[in-house]
Motif scaffolding. Structure first.
Motif, PDB file in Angstrom:
ATOM      1  N   LEU A 358     -40.994 -47.526 -20.523  1.00 40.92           N
ATOM      2  CA  LEU A 358     -40.591 -46.287 -21.167  1.00 40.92           C
ATOM      3  C   LEU A 358     -39.753 -46.601 -22.399  1.00 40.92           C
ATOM      4  CD1 LEU A 358     -39.541 -44.182 -18.034  1.00 40.92           C
ATOM      5  CD2 LEU A 358     -41.658 -43.972 -19.341  1.00 40.92           C
ATOM      6  N   ALA A 359     -40.103 -45.977 -23.529  1.00 41.43           N
ATOM      7  CA  ALA A 359     -39.340 -46.139 -24.768  1.00 41.43           C
ATOM      8  C   ALA A 359     -38.237 -45.096 -24.816  1.00 41.43           C
ATOM      9  CB  ALA A 359     -40.256 -46.008 -25.980  1.00 41.43           C
ATOM     10  N   HIS A 383     -27.742 -41.885 -19.319  1.00 44.99           N
ATOM     11  CA  HIS A 383     -28.331 -40.598 -18.956  1.00 44.99           C
ATOM     12  C   HIS A 383     -28.557 -39.721 -20.186  1.00 44.99           C
ATOM     13  CE1 HIS A 383     -28.364 -40.999 -14.612  1.00 44.99           C
ATOM     14  NE2 HIS A 383     -27.148 -41.539 -14.669  1.00 44.99           N
ATOM     15  N   SER A 384     -27.720 -39.878 -21.219  1.00 45.95           N
ATOM     16  CA  SER A 384     -27.908 -39.066 -22.426  1.00 45.95           C
ATOM     17  C   SER A 384     -29.165 -39.483 -23.180  1.00 45.95           C
ATOM     18  CB  SER A 384     -26.680 -39.178 -23.326  1.00 45.95           C
ATOM     19  OG  SER A 384     -26.510 -40.511 -23.791  1.00 45.95           O
ATOM     20  N   VAL A 385     -29.511 -40.762 -23.166  1.00 42.21           N
ATOM     21  CA  VAL A 385     -30.719 -41.194 -23.867  1.00 42.21           C
ATOM     22  C   VAL A 385     -31.953 -41.001 -22.996  1.00 42.21           C
ATOM     23  CG1 VAL A 385     -29.511 -42.803 -25.362  1.00 42.21           C
ATOM     24  CG2 VAL A 385     -30.333 -43.587 -23.148  1.00 42.21           C
ATOM     25  N   LEU A 386     -31.775 -40.979 -21.672  1.00 40.33           N
ATOM     26  CA  LEU A 386     -32.918 -40.729 -20.787  1.00 40.33           C
ATOM     27  C   LEU A 386     -33.278 -39.255 -20.727  1.00 40.33           C
ATOM     28  CD1 LEU A 386     -32.265 -43.101 -17.738  1.00 40.33           C
ATOM     29  CD2 LEU A 386     -34.092 -43.276 -19.432  1.00 40.33           C
ATOM     30  N   ALA A 387     -32.443 -38.394 -21.306  1.00 39.97           N
ATOM     31  CA  ALA A 387     -32.745 -36.961 -21.319  1.00 39.97           C
ATOM     32  C   ALA A 387     -34.052 -36.650 -22.031  1.00 39.97           C
ATOM     33  CB  ALA A 387     -31.591 -36.195 -21.985  1.00 39.97           C
ATOM     34  N   ILE A 410     -39.300 -50.552 -16.595  1.00 38.22           N
ATOM     35  CA  ILE A 410     -38.923 -51.282 -17.806  1.00 38.22           C
ATOM     36  C   ILE A 410     -38.526 -50.258 -18.872  1.00 38.22           C
ATOM     37  CG2 ILE A 410     -39.641 -52.922 -19.576  1.00 38.22           C
ATOM     38  CD1 ILE A 410     -41.669 -54.031 -17.652  1.00 38.22           C
ATOM     39  N   LEU A 411     -37.292 -50.343 -19.349  1.00 35.75           N
ATOM     40  CA  LEU A 411     -36.798 -49.458 -20.401  1.00 35.75           C
ATOM     41  C   LEU A 411     -36.701 -50.231 -21.708  1.00 35.75           C
ATOM     42  CD1 LEU A 411     -33.913 -47.432 -18.670  1.00 35.75           C
ATOM     43  CD2 LEU A 411     -36.300 -46.756 -18.984  1.00 35.75           C
ATOM     44  N   HIS A 412     -37.255 -49.647 -22.762  1.00 37.21           N
ATOM     45  CA  HIS A 412     -37.168 -50.243 -24.102  1.00 37.21           C
ATOM     46  C   HIS A 412     -36.323 -49.337 -24.984  1.00 37.21           C
ATOM     47  CE1 HIS A 412     -39.235 -50.473 -28.279  1.00 37.21           C
ATOM     48  NE2 HIS A 412     -38.157 -51.229 -28.261  1.00 37.21           N
ATOM     49  N   LEU A 434     -24.465 -50.913 -13.220  1.00 36.04           N
ATOM     50  CA  LEU A 434     -25.403 -51.943 -12.771  1.00 36.04           C
ATOM     51  C   LEU A 434     -26.184 -51.505 -11.544  1.00 36.04           C
ATOM     52  CD1 LEU A 434     -23.241 -55.170 -13.180  1.00 36.04           C
ATOM     53  CD2 LEU A 434     -24.766 -54.083 -14.829  1.00 36.04           C
ATOM     54  N   ARG A 435     -25.652 -50.526 -10.832  1.00 36.28           N
ATOM     55  CA  ARG A 435     -26.299 -50.087  -9.607  1.00 36.28           C
ATOM     56  C   ARG A 435     -26.253 -48.566  -9.494  1.00 36.28           C
ATOM     57  NH1 ARG A 435     -27.078 -53.114  -5.388  1.00 36.28           N
ATOM     58  NH2 ARG A 435     -26.234 -51.555  -3.941  1.00 36.28           N
ATOM     59  N   GLY A 436     -27.276 -48.020  -8.859  1.00 32.03           N
ATOM     60  CA  GLY A 436     -27.253 -46.618  -8.482  1.00 32.03           C
ATOM     61  C   GLY A 436     -27.618 -45.626  -9.553  1.00 32.03           C
ATOM     62  N   VAL A 437     -28.497 -45.956 -10.488  1.00 33.05           N
ATOM     63  CA  VAL A 437     -28.957 -44.974 -11.482  1.00 33.05           C
ATOM     64  C   VAL A 437     -30.083 -44.160 -10.850  1.00 33.05           C
ATOM     65  CG1 VAL A 437     -30.040 -44.648 -13.722  1.00 33.05           C
ATOM     66  CG2 VAL A 437     -28.273 -46.388 -13.438  1.00 33.05           C
ATOM     67  N   ASP A 438     -29.906 -42.844 -10.819  1.00 36.60           N
ATOM     68  CA  ASP A 438     -30.881 -41.959 -10.182  1.00 36.60           C
ATOM     69  C   ASP A 438     -31.800 -41.365 -11.247  1.00 36.60           C
ATOM     70  OD1 ASP A 438     -32.312 -40.444  -8.456  1.00 36.60           O
ATOM     71  OD2 ASP A 438     -30.687 -39.066  -7.915  1.00 36.60           O
ATOM     72  N   PHE A 439     -33.108 -41.582 -11.079  1.00 33.43           N
ATOM     73  CA  PHE A 439     -34.110 -41.074 -12.023  1.00 33.43           C
ATOM     74  C   PHE A 439     -34.746 -39.780 -11.522  1.00 33.43           C
ATOM     75  CE2 PHE A 439     -33.615 -45.355 -13.444  1.00 33.43           C
ATOM     76  CZ  PHE A 439     -34.017 -45.397 -14.776  1.00 33.43           C
ATOM     77  N   ARG A 440     -34.169 -39.149 -10.488  1.00 35.22           N
ATOM     78  CA  ARG A 440     -34.767 -37.935  -9.931  1.00 35.22           C
ATOM     79  C   ARG A 440     -34.859 -36.825 -10.968  1.00 35.22           C
ATOM     80  NH1 ARG A 440     -37.954 -36.555  -6.000  1.00 35.22           N
ATOM     81  NH2 ARG A 440     -36.832 -37.999  -4.618  1.00 35.22           N
TER      82      ARG A 440
END
Length: 539
Positions: A358-359, A383-387, A410-412, A434-440
């Motif tokens: 994902l870009a 989380h702000s850039v994954l929005a 994989i995040l680019h 480093l741990r526990g990022v939720d992509f729900r």
């Protein structure tokens, strides 16, 4: 040659029959010597057969034939084994003859480390053994050891470590602990008694290939792909790229190396050929571009198709993304500066496409300097850039939402952009746990979808001179790799830059200019749910 001719009739039981292999026991040898006689006095025919076997070996067609040497005679192999110099042995480079540049029937001299073709009387290895007085050679494909110019096979337990370095082998038991905390408690030692941790060793930067080294390290620390390559024994129609990538994986994870570093030269030479010169040793490049090419090429060479889970690459990294697009409509009364926006009243075209990574877009850097004339380096959270993938971003004509998340994401981070004049670099720092990022929040799937909580496993950073212009010539690529897992004291992180390997503090990882990350899905607990705790620095 006198001794060679005398050995032939004494060990020949019948015309056209090779001597049987027996143990080195004195009474058995005496019994076989007393009973072995040439049949029907056909000494000339037997001698001619030995010459034929010798000629076959000279052309590299028969590696098992031992011309003129009986397997039942006392062998003086121990007379030459003390000449082996393990410090000079380097099996990382392409296995081609140093004289003819051929890769057929290649042998390595265990005294000086050079490669030569063949072992027959007219071969380069035979000439090397006479001119340089180097007598012990190993077949680089079968790992069998021979003494030249005599040409007999050596079977000695002291050579097993050389065979293992040349062709390491792994089992399900040995690979099961590579990602566990117990792996950190088992350091290995090279010939100089220097400790190292297998899997976390330096890769030689031959010329300008550090951007490919970080990708190699990142991929070879993904457990499914790593174990697939370590347990492989390719003997079929697999491509040379897959074979060399598997060989490189086995070298990096080898716990019995002679030196605590590995050169990726052999694999990168094949990368150069397979990519038609697009990725070269002497030219700096983009690791994300190399990763995209390598994943797709490995998938194709492993027999993968467009179907889901058709290769280890797709089953590990492939997810699905829904893209909603809308046609641009320009109203007559709109001003030139007005941006087109999403209108829910108009038709929306939705397509679902597979992805391997994902870009992620970064916010633009500030254009002005602060009061002390230094650029302000902005920081944004992950989380702000994954929005971008929440499916609700307003002010755009395209919206994204994940339909299925892979086991490894994989995040680019798109840090470089090109304009009409130069290629600009965005120095924005992305903060992340480093741990526990939720992509729900970025997923539109059924409740039966596997866990959406991910932990970081690899992080690739970029370093160059200060400024907003990309400087490829003065670029340094580094990779942070997780050793073990689970957080707390049992989890360690290593920073690798070419040959430099050092343990790093967890709090320092996000301070670099991250370009690439690989996240691992956290295993569900007994209730079927992953822990939601973001324990970055749990002690």
């Amino acid at each position: 040659m006198a001794s060679r001719k005398q050995a032939i009739p004494s060990d020949s039981h019948s015309f056209g029959e090779r001597p049987a292999k027996r143990a080195k026991v004195d009474d058995e040898r005496q019994a076989s010597t007393s009973s072995a006689e040439p049949s029907n006095g056909m000494e000339d025919s037997i001698t001619g057969e030995a010459r034929l076997a010798e000629d076959e070996d000279e052309e590299g067609l028969e590696d098992e034939v031992e011309p003129g040497q009986s397997k039942n005679e006392p062998r003086a192999s121990d007379l030459y084994l003390d000449t082996i110099n393990r410090a000079l042995l380097d099996f990382d480079f392409e296995k081609v003859c140093s004289v003819s540049m051929s890769n057929i029937n290649t042998y390595g001299c265990l005294v000086c480390g050079k490669y030569f073709q063949g072992r027959g009387r007219n071969s380069y290895a035979y000439a090397h053994s006479i001119h340089d007085d180097h007598h012990v050679f190993i077949n680089l494909e079968t790992t069998k050891v021979y003494v030249l110019p005599d040409g007999y096979l050596v079977s000695d337990p002291s050579l097993e470590d050389i065979s293992f370095v040349l062709n390491p082998s792994f089992t399900n038991i040995s690979t099961s602990t590579l990602s566990s905390p117990s792996h950190l408690l088992k350091p290995s030692y090279d010939l100089s008694s220097k400790p190292y941790l297998s899997g976390y060793i330096g890769l030689n930067n031959i010329k300008r290939n550090d951007h490919m080294n970080v990708i190699i390290h990142s991929l070879l620390h993904i457990p499914p792909l790593r174990d697939y390559l370590l347990l492989s024994s390719f003997r079929g129609k697999e491509s040379e790229l897959v074979k060399r990538f598997a060989a490189l994986a086995k070298k990096i994870w080898n716990p019995r190396l002679f030196k605590s570093q590995v050169s990726p030269h052999e694999f990168l030479q094949e990368v150069n050929r397979a990519s038609a010169g697009k990725f070269r040793l002497e030219q700096q490049g983009d690791p994300v571009e190399f990763l995209g090419w390598l994943l797709n090429r490995l998938h194709k060479d492993m027999g993968g198709t467009k179907k889901k889970n058709s290769s280890i690459i797709f089953s590990t990294f492939q997810g699905e993304l829904r893209v909603e697009t809308q046609q641009v409509v320009v109203r007559p009364d709109s001003t030139g500066s007005e941006k087109p926006q999403f209108d829910i009243d108009r038709d929306i075209k939705a397509t679902v496409s597979p992805f391997l990574f994902l870009a992620v877009d970064l916010p633009p850097p500030p254009l002005f300097q602060d009061t002390i004339e230094k650029n302000i380096i902005p920081q944004v959270s992950i989380h702000s850039v994954l929005a971008k993938y929440d499916g609700e971003s307003a002010g755009q004509l395209r919206r994204y939402k994940c339909q299925r998340l892979p086991q490894y994401i994989i995040l680019h981070y798109k840090r470089f952009t090109k304009n009409a004049f130069v290629e600009e670099k965005n120095p924005t720092i992305v903060t992340f746990p480093l741990r526990g990022v939720d992509f729900r929040e970025y997923l539109d799937a059924a409740p039966t979808h596997p866990s959406t909580v991910y932990d970081l496993i690899a992080n690739v950073t970029h370093e160059s001179v200060a400024g907003t212009t990309r400087d490829k010539e003065n670029t340094i690529w580094k990779v942070h790799l997780r050793a073990a897992g689970g957080g707390g004291e049992g989890e360690k992180w290593f920073q690798i830059q070419d040959l430099i390997v050092e343990e790093t503090r967890k709090e320092m990882i996000f301070l670099g200019e991250t370009v690439l990350q690989i996240w691992e899905r956290r295993a569900a607990n007994a209730n079927g749910n992953a822990s939601m705790k973001m324990d970055v620095d749990r002690r």
